[in-house]
Every structure is written in C-alpha cells, then in structure tokens.
Design an enzyme around this catalytic site. Structure first.
Site, short mmCIF file in Angstrom:
data_model
loop_
_atom_site.label_atom_id
_atom_site.label_comp_id
_atom_site.label_asym_id
_atom_site.label_seq_id
_atom_site.Cartn_x
_atom_site.Cartn_y
_atom_site.Cartn_z
N SER A 129 98.87 7.75 69.95
CA SER A 129 98.28 8.31 68.72
C SER A 129 99.27 8.92 67.75
O SER A 129 98.89 9.30 66.64
CB SER A 129 97.23 9.37 69.09
OG SER A 129 96.06 8.76 69.57
N LYS A 171 99.27 7.75 64.20
CA LYS A 171 98.43 8.27 63.12
C LYS A 171 99.22 9.02 62.05
O LYS A 171 98.68 9.29 60.97
CB LYS A 171 97.33 9.15 63.71
CG LYS A 171 96.37 8.41 64.62
CD LYS A 171 95.29 9.33 65.19
CE LYS A 171 94.25 8.55 66.00
NZ LYS A 171 94.64 8.34 67.39
N SER A 231 92.32 13.60 66.35
CA SER A 231 92.92 12.31 66.70
C SER A 231 91.87 11.20 66.75
O SER A 231 91.87 10.36 67.64
CB SER A 231 93.65 12.40 68.05
OG SER A 231 94.53 11.31 68.23
N LYS A 272 101.77 15.53 65.71
CA LYS A 272 100.74 14.65 66.26
C LYS A 272 101.13 14.25 67.67
O LYS A 272 102.26 13.83 67.92
CB LYS A 272 100.57 13.39 65.39
CG LYS A 272 99.40 12.54 65.81
CD LYS A 272 98.08 13.20 65.46
CE LYS A 272 96.93 12.63 66.27
NZ LYS A 272 96.93 13.03 67.70
#
Length: 388
Positions: free
Chosen positions: A67, A70, A127, A230
């Site tokens: 993730s 992102k 997320s 993130k």
C-alpha cells in the site's frame, strides 16, 4: 634467505599499515551511515530539499511495496486538485469495480457517493483500496488509464526502478519500486500542503461517524515530528513504510521495504531517524518564496519586479559543520517585459570554502505584461516632466 624473509615481512607490514591508516578507505558518513544496520531488505534515509541520501541499503533493488503504492496515487490526486482539474467538493461515485476490491477498504457500495475529500482522506488514513479505484476512475476514466498516468509521472520524476500495475498495491505482477524511487515520490508529494494535511490525519469519521478510520502510520503517535507517511503489508512485500519527520528545521524521509515482522517497519524507520537527527542538522538560509531582491523592468506595465526563491535554500550538514557558508544573489540589473510569474531571472548561490554547496533558482513573483506603445509614451513624458 634472511634478507628475503625480511623484505616480505616489511612489505606485508606496509600493506597492513596502509589499510589501517585513518586517511584511507574511510566510509563517508553522509552516504553509508557507519554503525547503522537495518533488517529491511532495502532502505533509504534522505533529506528532501536537496535529495541528499544520508543512508542507504540496496537503494535501487526492485521490490513490491504493497500500500505504499498509494503515495503515488495521492500525489496525482493532489496535483489534480492544485491544478484545478478536481475540487475537494467533487462527488465521486463508486463503481462495481471499486466495490470489488479486497484488503483494506471503506466498503463502498456500487453507486455510493462521497466527496473527493472524504475519498482522499480514506486513502491516506484508512488505506482504502476501493477509494483508490473510485477516484482513479473519476479522474482518468478507468483504473488502467490512471495507472498509465502513474507510470508517466514516475518517468517524469526520473525513476528507473518503479513500475505500477494498479492504484493500491494489491499483489499483482510487474508492480514494484525501489527504496530510493519511493523516497523521490514522497519528496515530490511533500511539496503539496494538501498531501501533508491528509497524510498526517490520525483519525477520521465517515458516513456521519458510523465508520471510524485510524491512520495505519503509527509513527504519527510514536515519533515526535512525524508529518506524513504510508504503510504497506502483503505476504509478498512484507512490512513497508515511507514516512517523513521534521525536527528543528531538519526534514528527513525514511523508506524501508521488506521488513520481516509486525511493527518492524516502524522500528527500522525510527532507527534511521534517530541516526539522522543525531548526526545531522539543517542550515536554513531562506524559505521557499522568500523575497531576496528586485529587478528593474523595461517596457512593462510595472517598472520593478520582486524576485523570490523557487525552493528552500536549505542544506543538511554534519553536526558542528554549520559555519562558514556564504551566499551570493545573482540578478540582472534590467529585464524586459513581458515576464510571467515563475520565470527564472537569477540564482541564489551558497558557497563554503570557495566551493559551491548549493544553487537555487530565483523567479519572478508576479506576471508583468508588456506595456502598450501609448503607456510607454506616457511614461517617457512623465519622466521628462519630473526631470524639469
């Protein structure tokens, strides 16, 4: 025979002495971080103003990033907002494709609407894989078209070890990055206040408070000065984190990919930050947009132009090495209109010990159109009148 043995012995001792000499083969602490180790498969500690890498481990190794993907998705979204292509109040409708996403999600139903702001924060904080796809389809027409935008942006940033195959980092072939490339993506994202705002949000309520999101980046609570980041995790990527911290005017980016066990991505990032803040300090000379001079303007609707810095004038140095810097403002005495806001008109040069340490462009702070012939005539007459 004795002489031959003595010669060999002396030769060996000479080599040993050479290798042990403190003036040879010394690791540059700004590049290698002596005494610093990490269990991450790849890692980078970077100062974002200059892009200087303070520590790295296999920085160009191509790895899945889950993730952490992102960050690029959010970069394209905030760029679209800043460029006026999207508004935070825009309504985004979830498709069946977005609804079908697994993993982390906000459980969008087909046809459900949310504002772009809610979707963006859901990506940053929760997320949300489904929100990534919904916004991608809204902005580019399809997820596939948005992924093409992601790869195009990666090329524009000069990244050579990154390729995206989706918007959210769910396991798929041909989807990878490197620690250095991801640091560069985060570096670009940090230029946008909207990204920093959503990325640093720790809790967010959607659907009228019925659904609560908690930021997966626990450094926001565990490590003082954390401003963005993130997380990512899949079986293939293991634990990953790209984050940014600012203390005492020094901003650092840490990226760790492929750390082995739960919470290890936080532990390894903190280890990098502790090293960076203990060893280095910032020399902040000017902020971005600081007015540093003026230039006379000819044939324009205005006769004077303020000149500002295009980027922060900031260096990172080893602690105790922050003295002896000199600055030089290089500007023309005169410039002719038309001038567009953001045009490069000069440079800000920082030197130390006679060597250039940094250079930042100086730009026009406003647009000055070319004056009409009539305006120029009136100005000449006015100047003649003043002389008399």
């Amino acid at each position: 025979m004795y002489k031959r043995v003595l010669v060999v012995f002396l030769a060996i001792m000479s080599v040993v002495t050479l290798l042990a000499s403190p003036g040879t083969a010394q690791a540059d602490p700004a590049e290698n971080g002596p005494g610093l180790e990490t269990t991450a498969e790849a890692a980078v500690l970077m100062e974002p103003n200059t892009g200087q890498v303070i520590f790295s481990k296999q920085p160009d190794k191509e790895l899945p990033m889950a993730s952490v993907t992102k960050i690029m998705t959010m970069l394209l979204i905030v760029e679209a907002v800043d460029d006026g292509k999207l508004k935070l109040s825009d309504r985004i409708t979830a498709s069946e494709n977005a609804w079908s996403m697994g993993g982390s999600q906000i459980y969008l139903e087909p046809g459900e609407e949310m504002s772009l702001e809610e979707m963006l924060i859901s990506i940053a904080v929760g997320s949300a894989n489904d929100a990534c796809v919904a916004v991608a389809e809204h902005l580019a027409g399809s997820e596939e078209a948005f992924v093409q935008m992601m790869n195009k942006r990666a090329k524009e940033l000069g990244l050579k070890h990154t390729h995206f195959a989706n918007t959210n980092g769910l396991p798929v072939e041909n989807h990878y990055t490197s620690a250095h490339d991801m640091a560069m993506i985060l570096r670009e994202a940090l230029k946008h206040p909207l990204f920093v705002k959503v990325s640093s949000t720790y809790r967010y309520d959607i659907r009228g408070g019925d659904f609560v999101l908690w930021n997966t980046n626990k450094l926001l609570k565990w490590y003082d000065g954390t401003i963005a980041g993130k997380t990512g995790w899949t079986n293939e990527a293991k634990y990953c984190l790209a984050s940014a911290v600012e203390r005492d005017g020094l901003r650092l980016i840490a990226v760790v990919l492929g750390t082995p066990e739960p919470r290890s991505h936080f532990r390894e990032s903190i280890k990098l930050y502790n090293y960076g803040f203990a060893q280095y300090q910032a020399v902040n000379l000017e902020t971005k947009g600081a007015r540093v001079g003026t230039v006379r303007v000819g044939k324009g609707t205005e006769q004077q132009l303020d000149v500002v810095t295009a980027d922060p004038v900031s260096l990172v140095v080893l602690r105790g090495h922050d003295k002896g810097f000199s600055k030089k403002i290089v500007l023309p005495q005169y410039i002719e209109a038309p001038i567009n806001k953001g045009d490069i008109v000069g440079r800000y040069v920082v030197t130390k010990d006679g060597k250039e340490a940094m250079r930042v462009n100086l730009i026009a702070n406003k647009t000055i159109p070319k004056a009409s012939i009539l305006q120029q005539m009136y100005r000449v007459i006015d100047e003649i009148y003043k002389l008399n």
